[in-house]
Design a protein around this motif. Structure first.
Motif, PDB file in Angstrom:
ATOM      1  N   LEU A  69       0.920  -1.254   0.196  1.00  0.00           N
ATOM      2  CA  LEU A  69       0.150  -0.121   0.111  1.00  0.00           C
ATOM      3  C   LEU A  69       0.948   1.255   0.053  1.00  0.00           C
ATOM      4  N   ILE A  70       0.651   2.026  -1.084  1.00  0.00           N
ATOM      5  CA  ILE A  70       1.323   3.351  -0.885  1.00  0.00           C
ATOM      6  C   ILE A  70       0.139   4.415  -1.124  1.00  0.00           C
ATOM      7  N   ALA A  71       0.087   5.119   0.109  1.00  0.00           N
ATOM      8  CA  ALA A  71      -1.015   6.088   0.476  1.00  0.00           C
ATOM      9  C   ALA A  71      -0.566   7.542   0.061  1.00  0.00           C
ATOM     10  N   ILE A  72      -1.270   8.239  -0.711  1.00  0.00           N
ATOM     11  CA  ILE A  72      -0.745   9.865  -1.028  1.00  0.00           C
ATOM     12  C   ILE A  72      -2.100  10.542  -0.105  1.00  0.00           C
ATOM     13  N   TYR A  73      -1.900  11.572   0.590  1.00  0.00           N
ATOM     14  CA  TYR A  73      -2.843  12.235   1.110  1.00  0.00           C
ATOM     15  C   TYR A  73      -2.468  13.944   1.025  1.00  0.00           C
TER      16      TYR A  73
ATOM     17  N   GLY B 112       6.346  -1.747   5.552  1.00  0.00           N
ATOM     18  CA  GLY B 112       6.072  -2.065   4.330  1.00  0.00           C
ATOM     19  C   GLY B 112       5.208  -1.071   3.530  1.00  0.00           C
ATOM     20  N   ASP B 113       4.520  -0.118   4.314  1.00  0.00           N
ATOM     21  CA  ASP B 113       3.809   0.825   3.843  1.00  0.00           C
ATOM     22  C   ASP B 113       4.356   2.108   3.433  1.00  0.00           C
ATOM     23  N   THR B 114       3.928   2.997   2.664  1.00  0.00           N
ATOM     24  CA  THR B 114       4.450   4.329   2.344  1.00  0.00           C
ATOM     25  C   THR B 114       3.406   5.324   2.338  1.00  0.00           C
TER      26      THR B 114
ATOM     27  N   LEU C 204       6.067  11.708  -7.933  1.00  0.00           N
ATOM     28  CA  LEU C 204       6.045  10.824  -8.861  1.00  0.00           C
ATOM     29  C   LEU C 204       7.467  10.223  -9.080  1.00  0.00           C
ATOM     30  N   VAL C 205       8.482  10.912  -8.976  1.00  0.00           N
ATOM     31  CA  VAL C 205       9.774  10.463  -9.006  1.00  0.00           C
ATOM     32  C   VAL C 205      10.300   9.521  -7.848  1.00  0.00           C
ATOM     33  N   LEU C 206       9.688   9.795  -6.787  1.00  0.00           N
ATOM     34  CA  LEU C 206       9.976   9.169  -5.654  1.00  0.00           C
ATOM     35  C   LEU C 206       9.127   8.013  -5.613  1.00  0.00           C
TER      36      LEU C 206
ATOM     37  N   PRO D 148      10.704   4.023  -7.685  1.00  0.00           N
ATOM     38  CA  PRO D 148      11.512   2.811  -7.429  1.00  0.00           C
ATOM     39  C   PRO D 148      10.656   1.773  -6.360  1.00  0.00           C
ATOM     40  N   MET D 149       9.641   2.406  -6.045  1.00  0.00           N
ATOM     41  CA  MET D 149       8.736   1.705  -5.022  1.00  0.00           C
ATOM     42  C   MET D 149       7.762   0.717  -5.415  1.00  0.00           C
ATOM     43  N   LEU D 150       7.217   1.108  -6.926  1.00  0.00           N
ATOM     44  CA  LEU D 150       6.248   0.262  -7.383  1.00  0.00           C
ATOM     45  C   LEU D 150       6.633  -1.081  -7.928  1.00  0.00           C
ATOM     46  N   ILE D 151       5.657  -2.095  -7.821  1.00  0.00           N
ATOM     47  CA  ILE D 151       5.787  -3.512  -8.204  1.00  0.00           C
ATOM     48  C   ILE D 151       4.352  -3.814  -8.950  1.00  0.00           C
ATOM     49  N   LYS D 152       4.382  -4.857  -9.801  1.00  0.00           N
ATOM     50  CA  LYS D 152       3.154  -5.393 -10.337  1.00  0.00           C
ATOM     51  C   LYS D 152       2.134  -5.690  -9.185  1.00  0.00           C
ATOM     52  N   GLY D 153       0.867  -5.159  -9.237  1.00  0.00           N
ATOM     53  CA  GLY D 153       0.042  -5.447  -8.153  1.00  0.00           C
ATOM     54  C   GLY D 153      -0.147  -4.689  -7.151  1.00  0.00           C
ATOM     55  N   SER D 154       0.771  -3.098  -6.994  1.00  0.00           N
ATOM     56  CA  SER D 154       0.733  -2.266  -6.179  1.00  0.00           C
ATOM     57  C   SER D 154      -0.495  -1.672  -5.977  1.00  0.00           C
ATOM     58  N   CYS D 155      -0.659  -1.038  -4.586  1.00  0.00           N
ATOM     59  CA  CYS D 155      -2.137  -0.100  -4.698  1.00  0.00           C
ATOM     60  C   CYS D 155      -1.797   1.165  -4.202  1.00  0.00           C
TER      61      CYS D 155
END
Length: 437
Positions: free
Chosen positions: A321-325, A351-353, A396-398, A401-408
């Motif tokens: 889980l990658i959350a943006i607020y 593991g979350d960001t 978006l730059v940050l 490197p965090m993204l993998i297939k199946g991320s949310c």
């Protein structure tokens, strides 16, 4: 504006974001309806205008208000105009700290499916109405039923005297809880048929005859509920109501809407089909999926309880889980600082960001004495990653490197009309990346 225009009034108006690309669709639709729009500099105000209608965000120094006073034009708050409309109809008012727009939309869609032809005045756009070329947050039906969202943020819901009111929940948001409870007590006194959520311990103390719930005893109680990855089901009197939205909070919303619709005489079989065909509200857990199976979820969550609900629902989509607020204003962020910190520390795990974008500023006077970085600093030592990028491009730059297939990627925030397009820009950006498993 739309509702009054449909009723034959001449409507004109202005907005701080009149020339923004993010408001083009709304602007064009209002113009096509015959509404005249002008810059917010006072030049659109003249002696021919009978009244000015403003929201709580408009200050006395606004050029429109200054010009209105010059011409002795009466200035009404939005809630005064809505209260007059409410009194002219058999109104169903939806109140509560969270879920108002979703439940308002559900009630409107379910009543419409059951042939009740209601009108609507809401705080968010219904996807079904958007698809017909409308802005989506208002509709003029042929019956005496009107469904409205009764907002507690500025305390104005006490002006309404509806036929039915439904109170969904209470938590600290724009106001302290004791103040919110007093507002809800007043609304109940002003309502012919009040309904409250018996799952909420505080609302349970209001002692209304009509209650709903999915976790506790209530007059309208679900026998059981089922949560799936992208949907949920309520079972009531052996009837299954399957909703194409995830999260237990949405099943609570569904229970509220079903209670109202049953009290207005809707057929049970028609209601099951209405629930299945419910299309939802813009930016309420709107899912965009990429070709690399990354889920981008766009959600209006903007207080601790709403953020918690959105995060819990998003966990069903992906283990990462990658959350943006994007906090929505300096005043609300200052008021909820400690609650944000406590919520973030409790709902995010190793593991979350969490990305906190700069606080959204829509104009006007504001003390800019708090920042997203200050929220992160206040969390102290945490197991998850928390970052405060200076802008969306840096985010978006940050993110790369965090993204993998199946991320949310869960994008949350309110007020800013560019957030829906931001979620789509995240999708476009991810489509350019070559993600690994």
């Amino acid at each position: 504006a739309q509702y009054l225009r449909w009723n034959g009034l001449t409507i004109s108006g202005s907005d701080r974001l009149l020339t923004s690309e993010d408001t083009v669709a709304i602007r064009d639709i209002l113009k096509s309806m015959g509404c005249k729009l002008f810059n917010q500099d006072g030049t659109g105000i003249n002696e021919a205008i009978d009244a000015i209608c403003i929201s709580s965000a408009i200050e006395d120094t606004n050029p429109e208000i200054v010009a209105a006073k010059k011409f002795n034009i009466p200035v009404f708050h939005r809630s005064d105009v809505l209260a007059a409309i409410v009194s002219s109809k058999k109104t169903i008012a939806v109140a509560g700290t969270s879920g108002k727009s979703t439940v308002t939309a559900m009630i409107f869609e379910f009543l419409s499916y059951c042939g009740k032809t209601p009108s609507l005045i809401s705080g968010a756009a219904l996807k079904r109405l958007e698809s017909t070329g409308l802005i989506g947050n208002a509709f003029h039906g042929s019956s005496d039923l009107l469904v409205i969202e009764a907002d507690e943020s500025d305390g104005t819901l006490t002006k309404y005297h509806p036929y039915i009111s439904v109170i969904l929940n209470v938590s600290k948001d724009h106001k302290p809880i004791p103040e919110l409870m007093e507002l809800f007590r007043t609304l109940i006194k002003n309502t012919s048929l009040p309904i409250v959520n018996n799952d909420d311990p505080l609302l349970r103390t209001l002692n209304t005859n009509e209650t709903f719930g999915i976790l506790s005893d209530a007059r309208w109680k679900a026998d059981k509920y089922i949560l799936d990855k992208l949907s949920g089901t309520l079972v009531m009197n052996e009837t299954h109501y399957t909703l194409n939205l995830p999260g237990i909070h949405n099943l609570s919303n569904l229970a509220a809407a079903l209670t109202v619709c049953k009290l207005t005489g809707c057929d049970e079989l028609k209601l099951t089909k209405a629930v299945q065909t419910y299309e939802g509200v813009a930016r309420r857990f709107t899912i965009h999926k990429t070709s690399s199976d990354v889920y981008i979820v766009d959600d209006f969550a903007h207080n601790p309880e709403k953020i918690k609900a959105a995060v819990n629902a998003a966990r069903n989509l992906s283990p990462q889980l990658i959350a943006i607020y994007q906090p929505h204003g300096f005043g609300p962020t200052r008021f909820l600082k400690d609650d944000y910190v406590e919520t973030f520390k409790s709902i995010f795990k190793k593991g979350d960001t969490l990305f906190l974008l700069p606080i959204y500023y829509a104009g006007g006077t504001a003390q800019k004495d708090i920042s997203s970085q200050m929220l992160i600093d206040a969390m102290g030592e945490i197991e998850f990653s928390a970052l405060a990028p200076s802008n969306r491009e840096e985010l978006l730059v940050l993110l790369n490197p965090m993204l993998i297939k199946g991320s949310c990627v869960l994008s949350m925030g309110a007020r800013d009309p560019s957030l829906a397009n931001f979620a789509l820009s995240i999708k476009r950006h991810i489509e350019t990346l070559n993600l690994t498993e």
